[in-house]
Scaffold this active site. Structure first.
Site, PDB file in Angstrom:
ATOM      1  N   HIS A  65      22.782  39.064  40.752  1.00 37.37           N
ATOM      2  CA  HIS A  65      23.265  37.723  40.377  1.00 37.37           C
ATOM      3  C   HIS A  65      23.752  37.725  38.928  1.00 37.37           C
ATOM      4  O   HIS A  65      22.992  37.453  38.007  1.00 37.37           O
ATOM      5  CB  HIS A  65      22.136  36.698  40.568  1.00 37.37           C
ATOM      6  N   HIS A  67      27.360  36.767  36.326  1.00 40.70           N
ATOM      7  CA  HIS A  67      28.681  36.142  36.192  1.00 40.70           C
ATOM      8  C   HIS A  67      29.434  36.919  35.118  1.00 40.70           C
ATOM      9  O   HIS A  67      29.038  36.893  33.954  1.00 40.70           O
ATOM     10  CB  HIS A  67      28.540  34.676  35.770  1.00 40.70           C
ATOM     11  N   ARG A  69      32.856  36.592  34.571  1.00 40.82           N
ATOM     12  CA  ARG A  69      33.913  35.727  33.998  1.00 40.82           C
ATOM     13  C   ARG A  69      35.330  36.257  34.083  1.00 40.82           C
ATOM     14  O   ARG A  69      36.237  35.626  33.567  1.00 40.82           O
ATOM     15  CB  ARG A  69      33.603  35.381  32.532  1.00 40.82           C
ATOM     16  N   ASN A  99      32.480  32.611  41.035  1.00 33.26           N
ATOM     17  CA  ASN A  99      33.057  31.455  40.325  1.00 33.26           C
ATOM     18  C   ASN A  99      33.925  31.862  39.128  1.00 33.26           C
ATOM     19  O   ASN A  99      33.733  31.433  38.008  1.00 33.26           O
ATOM     20  CB  ASN A  99      31.966  30.462  39.895  1.00 33.26           C
ATOM     21  N   ASP A 157      27.760  29.923  44.375  1.00 31.58           N
ATOM     22  CA  ASP A 157      26.864  29.754  43.231  1.00 31.58           C
ATOM     23  C   ASP A 157      27.510  29.067  42.039  1.00 31.58           C
ATOM     24  O   ASP A 157      28.664  29.308  41.708  1.00 31.58           O
ATOM     25  CB  ASP A 157      26.297  31.102  42.776  1.00 31.58           C
ATOM     26  N   HIS A 184      22.774  28.184  45.942  1.00 29.89           N
ATOM     27  CA  HIS A 184      22.381  27.531  44.693  1.00 29.89           C
ATOM     28  C   HIS A 184      21.799  26.182  45.131  1.00 29.89           C
ATOM     29  O   HIS A 184      22.534  25.256  45.431  1.00 29.89           O
ATOM     30  CB  HIS A 184      23.626  27.367  43.798  1.00 29.89           C
ATOM     31  N   HIS A 237      17.938  32.012  42.196  1.00 27.34           N
ATOM     32  CA  HIS A 237      17.179  31.470  41.053  1.00 27.34           C
ATOM     33  C   HIS A 237      16.199  30.332  41.410  1.00 27.34           C
ATOM     34  O   HIS A 237      16.356  29.202  40.977  1.00 27.34           O
ATOM     35  CB  HIS A 237      18.115  31.039  39.918  1.00 27.34           C
ATOM     36  N   ASP A 310      20.829  36.010  36.694  1.00 30.96           N
ATOM     37  CA  ASP A 310      21.780  34.894  36.586  1.00 30.96           C
ATOM     38  C   ASP A 310      22.496  34.947  35.225  1.00 30.96           C
ATOM     39  O   ASP A 310      22.726  33.919  34.590  1.00 30.96           O
ATOM     40  CB  ASP A 310      21.072  33.538  36.786  1.00 30.96           C
TER      41      ASP A 310
HETATM   42 ZN   LIG Z   1      23.262  29.201  40.483  1.00 26.40          ZN
END
Ligand SMILES: [Zn+2]
Length: 439
Positions: A65, A67, A69, A99, A157, A184, A237, A310
């Site tokens: 998990h 991110h 970007r 995302n 998420d 999420h 999470h 996360d």
């Molecule tokens: Zn999340």
């Protein structure tokens, strides 16, 4: 290219090893595991030596998990800086959430990320595909197409899948493809405008709260759907004691549900928000001591399967603003090990069960052929020191972003080497007064 890791304490939960073993890597694979000093000289001839005296040698950490970007928000993190941050944290594999901008909701974006990661060639980057097109929660993505190009799970998420019908269909596909749907868990009408946990502290600070029920209700709904659909539900999470109990009950009934916890959710409570430090703002928010006790019980009894960071990089512009306007999330890759080692110090987990939660369990749940040191398998390895004490300094992070509430924390435990496919991708710089850099 051979690498000979000797004199370390090797822990490999899958092969039930914990003791003094030497390890030989050859051509990117684990070529031999033998009791200390027992690898025959002809075999180790010409190998690069790593003296792991006093260090732990384990299967490489896996964080499902993060991110990164890219594409879209490269000023916060790129795949390159994200991979460097992962390597510095001891992670040999990560899975990136969809995302980005554009969203990973189709083949071309997924393949772009895979190609970029191959080019960078540092840590393994797995891709999570979106559940809904554009993360809008309206229309399902072409989950079959995403599976064909190798995604290891599906998630919106950052956003919950609010529509019952959409989530039900996503779980049906999850059964068909045998890949997890990662939720999420947040019921949005209960958290709208909220920026921290709802409770005593939010009342005192005059900030709008996000109640634990917002998480619990979503976990309850998804488990209810799962009973009919089958498939696999993975709760991202987890942060509330209520949700931990719901997952525990579902598992007791044999339902295919798994969950993860982020280190900040067992290291900090909502008391951390009192200074209005925007680095204490995340979603789900930091909860209470009682939630932490429930999370620790869940880690101990296996209700919580794995630890995931996360990792959510944000630059100063997104964080140096009023608390209720700041972005949610913190970077986590480079602080995960010391924060998680505290669980071993407290007797919540053994060193071996911590390694399970950071390596073999994520590999099992996401069907990644990693997480063990079996001979012949890909040589992804983390070597770390559990004794080194130091202060966390966000300025030393490899991540492009520095948004962490753990700056200046005194911790114990540090990654010394990270090895991916038999190649050393990270070696720690020696600390002042220390001499742990033993290559
Ligand atoms: Zn999340």
């Amino acid at each position: 290219m051979k690498v000979w890791i000797k004199n370390g304490r090797l822990i490999d939960p899958i092969n039930k090893l914990d003791g003094d073993f030497d390890l030989l890597l050859d051509k990117g694979k684990v070529s031999a595991v033998a009791p200390k000093g027992k690898l025959p000289a002809p075999q180790t001839k010409g190998a690069q030596e790593i003296d792991a005296q006093g260090l732990i040698v384990s299967p490489g950490f896996i964080d499902m998990h993060v991110h990164f970007r890219e594409p879209g928000f490269e000023y916060k993190e790129t795949i390159q800086t994200g991979c460097e941050s992962a390597a510095a944290g001891g992670f040999t594999s990560v899975a990136v959430m969809p995302n980005t901008d554009p969203v990973i909701d189709n083949r071309s974006v997924a393949e772009l990320i895979q190609a970029r990661a191959r080019e960078i060639d540092t840590v393994n980057v797995f891709v999570i595909g979106a559940i809904s097109q554009g993360l809008k929660g309206e229309k399902l993505t072409d989950m079959g197409e995403l599976k064909d190009c190798g995604v290891v799970g599906f998630s919106d998420d950052g956003h919950p899948v609010m529509s019952n019908e959409l989530m039900r269909r996503a779980l049906e596909y999850s059964r068909m493809f045998d890949l997890p749907c990662i939720q999420h868990s947040e019921v949005l009408d209960l958290t709208e405008g909220g920026c921290m946990n709802e409770g005593l502290v939010s009342t005192e600070l005059g900030l709008k709260g996000m109640p634990t029920e917002a998480e619990d209700i979503m976990v309850f709904r998804d488990i209810a759907l799962l009973k009919k659909t089958g498939g696999r539900l993975h709760v991202a999470h987890i942060s509330s004691g209520g949700s931990v109990e719901l997952v525990r009950q579902a598992k007791a009934k044999g339902l295919p549900v798994t969950c993860e916890v982020a280190p900040h959710h067992f290291a900090l409570t909502d008391e951390a928000v009192r200074g209005y430090d925007t680095n204490s703002k995340m979603s789900p928010p930091l909860r209470t001591q009682s939630d932490i006790e429930d999370i620790k019980a869940g880690l101990k009894d296996g209700t919580i399967d794995m630890i995931a960071t996360d990792h959510a990089p944000h630059d100063l512009v997104d964080k140096q603003v009023e608390f209720d306007h700041a972005c949610f999330g913190i970077v986590g890759l480079e602080t995960a090990l010391p924060l998680s080692l505290a669980l071993v110090d407290e007797g919540i987990l053994t060193m071996s069960s911590l390694i399970e939660k950071m390596s073999s369990e994520p590999a099992r749940i996401f069907k990644i052929d990693r997480g063990n040191l079996t001979e012949g398998k890909i040589a992804d390895i983390t070597i770390y020191d559990t004794d080194i004490k130091y202060k966390i300094d966000v300025n030393s992070f490899k991540s492009r972003s520095k948004n962490s509430p753990f700056h200046d924390w005194k911790v114990r435990g540090k990654v010394i080497h990270t090895i991916v496919s038999g190649k050393i991708v990270y070696t720690a710089a020696p600390l002042m007064g220390g001499s742990h850099n033993k290559v």
